[in-house]
Design an enzyme around this catalytic site. Structure first.
Site, PDB file in Angstrom:
ATOM      1  N   ALA A  69       0.837  -1.197   0.000  1.00  9.33           N
ATOM      2  CA  ALA A  69       0.000   0.000   0.000  1.00  9.33           C
ATOM      3  C   ALA A  69       0.873   1.248   0.000  1.00  9.33           C
ATOM      4  CB  ALA A  69      -0.915  -0.010   1.218  1.00  9.33           C
ATOM      5  N   GLY A 108      -1.042  -5.572  -0.710  1.00  9.56           N
ATOM      6  CA  GLY A 108      -1.937  -5.307  -1.826  1.00  9.56           C
ATOM      7  C   GLY A 108      -1.334  -5.670  -3.167  1.00  9.56           C
ATOM      8  N   GLU A 111      -1.992  -9.314  -3.497  1.00  4.93           N
ATOM      9  CA  GLU A 111      -3.435  -9.461  -3.702  1.00  4.93           C
ATOM     10  C   GLU A 111      -3.802  -9.105  -5.143  1.00  4.93           C
ATOM     11  OE1 GLU A 111      -5.858  -8.779   0.322  1.00  4.93           O
ATOM     12  OE2 GLU A 111      -4.533  -7.099  -0.129  1.00  4.93           O
ATOM     13  N   GLU A 131       0.387  -7.901   6.378  1.00  5.73           N
ATOM     14  CA  GLU A 131      -0.524  -7.001   7.095  1.00  5.73           C
ATOM     15  C   GLU A 131      -0.602  -7.293   8.593  1.00  5.73           C
ATOM     16  OE1 GLU A 131      -1.812  -6.903   2.807  1.00  5.73           O
ATOM     17  OE2 GLU A 131      -1.144  -8.437   4.227  1.00  5.73           O
TER      18      GLU A 131
END
Length: 700
Positions: A69, A108, A111, A131
Site C-alpha cells: 500500500a 496489496g 493481492e 498485514e
C-alpha cells in the site's frame, strides 16, 4: 508495435498484436496509491470495452512489482476506487489477465497478482502478505484467494507469519504458475504469447474451491492464542481464512468484517506507530550528514558483549580486529563468536560458506597496538569508569587520525571518557544490547564535543548492522537505562508494599511484556543492578530516597545472581523458572526492617503504577532533551526492553491514557511517597493544553 499510451501519470497501456501490456510505474515501489488504482480500473475497463486485445499482462517498471500500500495514505480518508473493487474488476475481466512479478509482491501487490488469471514470477522474486505486522489482515481478497490456490494450511502460515516467500516455494504451493528469468516487459510478452498458444493456463481464482481443513484452522487458532494471547488480529486472520470455503462474495464479506474489526482496535494504531517509528528514528539531520570510513572495526573485549558486537559486524561483512588482554580470554571470545555464527547457520540466517567467510574476517589479538589502522574502535569491557578511562587514554595514542573511538557503556558519562583523549570530537557512545548480535537496538550517544560526521557514522553503522539506531544525549543511563532505573524502583516498592515478585511478573506479562521485571533481572544477572545501585549510592545520585534495592541487595549478597547461578528471584534447577521460596523469607525481613505492613494489591494497580512510573521518567527524558522526540523513547523500549509492540511504546501508550489522567494518578500516588511520585512539568503542561505525545512527534 504501437507506442504505449498513458492512462495517467503512473499507468500506461501498450499493444503488441493481440497482447496488451499494462505497466505500473509509480516509484519507488509501485505502491497501490489512488492513481494506480484509478489507472488500473480505467485500463481494464477500456481494454474490455474495445476488444483490442486477447490477453492482458500487468508488469511494473523499476526494481519491483507492487510492494504494498501507499504509506502516504495511512491515516487518511480512503479515496475511490478501493483496491478490493479494482481487483474484483480484474478477476471479472472477459480478457485473461496475467501478472508478472519481479522484486517483491507484498500486501496489496500480491493481492493484485492473486486477482489475475495467472501469475509468472521472475527468479529472485518474493511474495507475502505482511498485514499482520500492522495488526491487520489482507483486506482485498488475500484471505480468500490464496487458500483457493495454495490451500488453507500454507495460507495460514504465510498470512499469520507475514513472511516473504521465495518464488520457488510459491510455485511449489501453487501461489504462482511459473518461475522464469528475464526482464519484466519481455517476460510479460512471452508469457502472454504462451497464453495465446495454450502453453500457460488461465482461470479465475474465484471459480476455484478451497479444500476444507478444520483441523488446520483449529490447531492454528490454538497455537496463536497460546503464543500471542494479547494479539487480536491473528484470530481474525484465522476466521477470515476459514471463510474461504464459501463462495467468494460471501467470503469477502467475512474478510471485510474481520478487517474492520482489526482497524478498530488500539493494537492497529500501536503497530502502525511502531512501523513508522522504526523509520523515523534515523530520519533526523544528525543521521544524514557526511560519514567516515567503516572498512575495519576494532572491538576491545571478548566477553559476552564484545563477542556479540563482533559477531554482528562479521555478519554484516565488516572485518573486525578483536582485542583481549590475555590469550585464554581471546580464545574464549573467538569460541563464542564461532558458536554465534554456527547458530546463525543452523537458524538459516546465513550459509556455511558465508559463516566461513565471516570467520576469515576476524583477526584476534592480545596487542592493543594492532588497532592502529582500524576506522572505528568499540570498547566493550567491564562497566567501570576507571578501566574505560585507561583504555581511551591508550587509544588516543594508538589509533590513527580520524578513527572513531566508541564506548559500549550502559550508563557512564561519555564526556568524562572523551576527556581522557586529545580528540573528544572522535568519541561517542554506542550502547549495544545483549545479545548484541540479536537485539536490534543501538543507542548512539552524542558527547558534548562529538563531531557531526562521527555521529552520522554511528547511524551508518547501525544501518549496516541492521539495527535501529536511536540518538541519545549524555546522562546516567542515557534513554533506556535511565528510565529503567526509575521504574525499576517502583517494581521494588510494589513488592515491599505487599505484592510478590511472581505477581508483579504475571501482571506485566498479562499486559503484554514477554517477561516480567524479576525474570528479566534473573536473565540479565542481578549483580549488574546491584553494582549500579552501589555506584549511585557512592556518587550520591539517589539522595533522601526510599531505597528500592533492599530486597534485591539481600538476594545478591546471598550470591544469587539469577540464571547464571541457578537461583535468584526464581529457581532454575529444572529449566523453567520456579519462585524461590527463600525470597519470601528475605522479603518478610525487609518489610519488618522498613516497618511495612503488607497490603493486597490488584494486578491492575500493579500495571498502572509500573506504567505510570515508566511514562513519568520517559516524559522527563523528552523534556530535558536526552531523547530528541517521544517516538525515540518508544523505539528504544520496543527494540531494547521487550515493551509489547502492539502497544506502540510507553509514550504512545501514554496517549491512550491521556495526560490529565496520568497527572491525576501521580498526584494520588504522591500522597504515599511525595519524593518518588512527582508530576513532570511536560506532562502537566500537556494536560493543561490537551496535547499528546503524538503532537510533539509531529512538531519535531
Amino acid at each position: 508495435m504501437a507506442e504505449s499510451t498513458q492512462v495517467n501519470d503512473v499507468i500506461s497501456v501498450g499493444h503488441d498484436g493481440d497482447i496488451a501490456l499494462i505497466c505500473i510505474d509509480n516509484p519507488p515501489v509501485n505502491a497501490t496509491g489512488q492513481a494506480v488504482r484509478q489507472g488500473l480500473e480505467e485500463a481494464i475497463s477500456s481494454l474490455n470495452e474495445d476488444g483490442s486485445a486477447k490477453v492482458i499482462a500487468i508488469y511494473c517498471a523499476g526494481r519491483t512489482f507492487v510492494a504494498g500500500a501507499d504509506i502516504r495514505e495511512f491515516g487518511k480518508p480512503p479515496q475511490p476506487p478501493s483496491l478490493s473493487d479494482v481487483l474484483d474488476q480484474i478477476e471479472r475481466s472477459e480478457i485473461p489477465v496475467i501478472s508478472i512479478i519481479h522484486g517483491t509482491a507484498l500486501g496489496g501487490g500480491f493481492e493484485l497478482a492473486l486477482s489475475t488469471h495467472a501469475r509468472v514470477a521472475i527468479k529472485g522474486a518474493r511474495i507475502g502478505l505482511p498485514e499482520i505486522l500492522l495488526g491487520l489482515l489482507p483486506g482485498a481478497g488475500g484471505t480468500q484467494r490464496l487458500p483457493r490456490l495454495a490451500g488453507i494450511p500454507w495460507s495460514l502460515d504465510v498470512i499469520l507469519s507475514g513472511r516473504q516467500v521465495k518464488a520457488e516455494e510459491a510455485l511449489e504451493k501453487g501461489a504462482v504458475d511459473r518461475v522464469t528469468e528475464g526482464e519484466p516487459r519481455a517476460v510479460a510478452l512471452a508469457a502472454a504469447q504462451d497464453v495465446l498458444d495454450g502453453k500457460l493456463a488461465t482461470r479465475r481464482t474465484a471459480e476455484l474451491k478451497t479444500e476444507a481443513n478444520q483441523k488446520a484452522l483449529d490447531d492454528t487458532l490454538a497455537m496463536v492464542t497460546k503464543k500471542n494471547p494479547h494479539l487480536f488480529s491473528p484470530g481474525k486472520c484465522v476466521e477470515a481464512i476459514a471463510a474461504s470455503t464459501l463462495p467468494l462474495d460471501e467470503g469477502m464479506k467475512v474478510e471485510r468484517a474481520c478487517f474492520i474489526a482489526c482497524m478498530e482496535t488500539p493494537q492497529r494504531s500501536g503497530l502502525i506507530h511502531a512501523f513508522f517509528g522504526e523509520r523515523a528514528v534515523s530520519n533526523i539531520p544528525e543521521a544524514k550528514g557526511d560519514t567516515r570510513p567503516l572498512a575495519k572495526v576494532g572491538v576491545i573485549g571478548g566477553g559476552t558483549m564484545g563477542s556479540g558486537i563482533t559477531t554482528s559486524c562479521l555478519m554484516a561483512g565488516i572485518p573486525v580486529r578483536l582485542i583481549e588482554v590475555a590469550q585464554d580470554g581471546l580464545d574464549r571470545g573467538v569460541a563464542t563468536i564461532t558458536k554465534n555464527l554456527d547458530g546463525a547457520v543452523s537458524r538459516g540466517k546465513m550459509s556455511s560458506d558465508k559463516r566461513d567467510a565471516a570467520l576469515a574476517m576476524l583477526e584476534p589479538s592480545i596487542a592493543m597496538e594492532d588497532l592502529a589502522d582500524v576506522d572505528l574502535v568499540i570498547e566493550a569491557v567491564f562497566e567501570k569508569m576507571e578501566i574505560k578511562k585507561e583504555i581511551f587514554g591508550k587509544l588516543d595514542t594508538i589509533c590513527k587520525e580520524g578513527a572513531i573511538l566508541a564506548s559500549n557503556t550502559s550508563y557512564l558519562d561519555i564526556n568524562k571518557i572523551a576527556d581522557m583523549t586529545n580528540r573528544p570530537q572522535d568519541v561517542l557512545g554506542l550502547h549495544f544490547f545483549s545479545p548484541a548480535h540479536v537485539m536490534r537496538l543501538l543507542e548512539i550517544v552524542q558527547g558534548a564535543k562529538t563531531a557531526p560526521d562521527a555521529l552520522a557514522t554511528g547511524f551508518q553503522l547501525a544501518k549496516k548492522l541492521g539495527k535501529v539506531g536511536v540518538l541519545a544525549q549524555v546522562c546516567d543511563g542515557f534513554i533506556g537505562n535511565r528510565i529503567l532505573g526509575h521504574y525499576g524502583k517502583v517494581a521494588a516498592y510494589i513488592v515491599q508494599d505487599g505484592a510478590s515478585p511472581q505477581q508483579v511478573d504475571d501482571a506485566l506479562e498479562a499486559f503484554g511484556f514477554a517477561m516480567g521485571p524479576h525474570k528479566v533481572g534473573d536473565l540479565a544477572g542481578l549483580d549488574i543492578g546491584y553494582m549500579t545501585r552501589q555506584r549511585k549510592k557512592e556518587e550520591g545520585l539517589d539522595p533522601d530516597e526510599r531505597y528500592g534495592g533492599t530486597l534485591a541487595d539481600k538476594i545478591c549478597e546471598k550470591g544469587w545472581y539469577g540464571r547464571k547461578t541457578g537461583k535468584g528471584y526464581y529457581l532454575y534447577e529444572t529449566g523453567a523458572p520456579i519462585p524461590n521460596p527463600e525470597v519470601e523469607t528475605l522479603l518478610a525481613e525487609t518489610r519488618a526492617e522498613l516497618g511495612i505492613e503488607p497490603k493486597a494489591m490488584s494486578d491492575q494497580d500493579i500495571v498502572d503504577r509500573y506504567m505510570t512510573a515508566m511514562i513519568s521518567e520517559a516524559a522527563r527524558v523528552v523534556e530535558d532533551g536526552t531523547a530528541k522526540r517521544p517516538v525515540d523513547v518508544d523505539m528504544v523500549f520496543l527494540f531494547g526492553y521487550g515493551f509489547p509492540r502492539f502497544r506502540g511504546g510507553p509514550l504512545h501508550y501514554a496517549d491512550t491514557i491521556g495526560a490529565a489522567e496520568l497527572v491525576a494518578r501521580i498526584e494520588t500516588y504522591a500522597k504515599e511517597d511525595p519524593h518518588y511520585w512527582q508530576v513532570p512539568e511536560l506532562l502537566r503542561k500537556m494536560a493543561a493544553d490537551g496535547r499528546t505525545f503524538a503532537d510533539l512527534n509531529k512538531e519535531s
